[in-house]
Motif scaffolding. Structure first.
Motif, short mmCIF file in Angstrom:
data_model
loop_
_atom_site.label_atom_id
_atom_site.label_comp_id
_atom_site.label_asym_id
_atom_site.label_seq_id
_atom_site.Cartn_x
_atom_site.Cartn_y
_atom_site.Cartn_z
N ARG A 1 -2.61 -22.69 11.56
CA ARG A 1 -1.55 -22.11 11.04
C ARG A 1 -2.36 -21.27 10.04
O ARG A 1 -1.64 -19.95 10.08
N GLY A 2 -3.37 -21.31 9.41
CA GLY A 2 -4.05 -20.55 8.46
C GLY A 2 -4.46 -19.18 9.00
O GLY A 2 -4.48 -18.35 8.69
N LYS A 3 -4.84 -19.43 10.49
CA LYS A 3 -5.38 -18.33 11.41
C LYS A 3 -4.50 -17.26 11.52
O LYS A 3 -4.72 -16.05 11.89
N LEU A 4 -3.20 -17.56 11.16
CA LEU A 4 -2.15 -16.32 11.37
C LEU A 4 -2.17 -15.51 10.59
O LEU A 4 -1.46 -14.35 10.61
N PHE A 5 -2.62 -15.67 9.45
CA PHE A 5 -2.60 -14.89 8.06
C PHE A 5 -4.02 -14.05 8.08
O PHE A 5 -4.78 -14.66 7.29
N ASN A 6 -4.16 -13.32 9.02
CA ASN A 6 -5.48 -12.46 9.06
C ASN A 6 -5.32 -11.05 8.96
O ASN A 6 -4.08 -10.57 8.88
N MET A 7 -6.46 -10.17 8.71
CA MET A 7 -6.55 -8.95 8.45
C MET A 7 -5.92 -8.04 9.46
O MET A 7 -5.02 -7.08 9.26
N GLU A 8 -5.94 -8.56 10.85
CA GLU A 8 -5.67 -7.49 11.77
C GLU A 8 -3.92 -7.67 11.97
O GLU A 8 -3.56 -6.52 12.17
N THR A 9 -3.40 -8.93 11.73
CA THR A 9 -2.03 -8.89 11.65
C THR A 9 -1.38 -8.15 10.57
O THR A 9 -0.30 -7.39 10.75
#
Length: 338
Positions: free
Chosen positions: A319-327
């Motif tokens: 879930r944490g991976k969804l909140f990334n710089m690219e997005t």
């Protein structure tokens, strides 16, 4: 991204002294002065701004980009002088809370009324976006949700030195990272500890003066460890060394500590209030913020069952991976291209 002072930061979107190079033609304007840590001085400044205002015309000659983003509603008067101007909306805290500073309540409620003035708004969650539509009658197309991102080079699962340093290898560590504002619901966190076995220890990161009497009354002095004013690297190490993260907040516009914990491989429990169900999804436990018995039961069922613990650990990491710089970059560009 042009900054107008050296330490400027686009709160929750661009980290302090960030090395990120965002799109050309975008300017970010933060507070035009350094805000002192003294609460008394902060209130004095608020009174001055409330009744006299900033010398806003000084910004007429400020160098802006094709788009300008204001970092908080205290700067909304700048929309009078700047075109293609937007603002970041974190929450509408002072429409909910009457128990905090009356002065800040008056000031920010006045500022909220100007949210209709910018050309676009970047909200930090769908909860905040919907809140602004319903409570402030903002046109929906004006608001785009742009989630904060987590720095994966700091918050990641792995080994921790924290437990060894404290000598608590045989304890179950429950972590809470929050300030003392009423919405943080710290009293519930303290009372929760009295429902857990004696080998459970609370790590309280944040100012904790208001909870000391309750800790004494519940005889929890030896089961609460305080940390305050720590660096980000130490905080990340504490996350990695904890068994469970507990955050029963009554209102959050986003809830950054939840994502920091998930990204660090720590199972999370948050409240069913505000943005937290949106942020947690199905990757953690969501609870009534006052149901201490339910929270205590779920904490023990996860911490003391490796299969359950690993299940929520892995769900949180993904879930944490969804909140990334690219997005985040794509979401910002989507808002600017409307």
């Amino acid at each position: 991204m042009k900054f107008h002072n050296e330490d400027a930061a686009l709160y929750q979107y661009i980290l302090w002294k960030s090395k990120i190079t965002p799109p050309d033609g975008i300017a970010v304007i933060n507070e035009p002065r350094n805000i002192p840590s003294s609460v008394f001085i902060q209130k004095a400044i608020t009174v001055t701004d409330l009744y006299f205002g900033h010398n806003w015309h000084q910004f007429r000659k400020i160098k802006t980009g094709d788009f300008t983003i204001l970092s908080n509603p205290a700067l909304l008067k700048l929309t009078k002088y700047i075109h293609n101007c937007g603002v970041i909306a974190h929450d509408l805290y002072y429409l909910y809370n009457n128990n905090d500073s009356k002065l800040f309540n008056i000031y920010f409620r006045k500022q909220y009324k100007m949210f209709n003035q910018p050309d676009f708004i970047l909200s930090n969650s769908e909860f905040t976006r919907n809140d602004m539509i319903e409570r402030l009658n903002i046109v929906p197309d004006k608001i785009t949700t742009v989630y904060p991102y987590i720095n994966g080079k700091i918050f990641y699962p792995g080994e921790s030195t924290f437990r060894n340093t404290l000598g608590v290898d045989n304890k179950k560590l429950i972590l809470n990272v929050a300030g003392e504002k009423p919405n943080k619901n710290i009293e519930t966190v303290i009372r929760l500890m009295s429902k857990l076995p004696d080998n459970y220890v609370l790590i309280r990161v944040g100012r904790s003066t208001s909870s000391m009497k309750l800790i004494h009354d519940l005889h929890l002095e030896k089961r609460v460890i305080f940390k305050e004013n720590i660096k980000e690297a130490e905080l990340a190490d504490i996350y990695r060394g904890s068994d469970m993260f507990v955050f029963p907040s009554l209102l959050e516009g986003f809830g950054l500590p939840i994502v920091e914990a998930m990204s660090s491989g720590v199972p999370v429990l948050g409240s069913n209030s505000g943005s937290l169900p949106e942020v947690i999804g199905n990757s953690g436990i969501v609870s009534d913020p006052y149901d201490i018995d339910f929270m205590a039961d779920r904490i023990q069922s996860i911490v003391e069952d490796y299969k359950e613990y690993d299940k929520y650990r892995q769900l949180g990491i993904e879930r944490g991976k969804l909140f990334n710089m690219e997005t985040q970059y794509k979401q910002i560009m989507s808002a600017l291209n409307k």
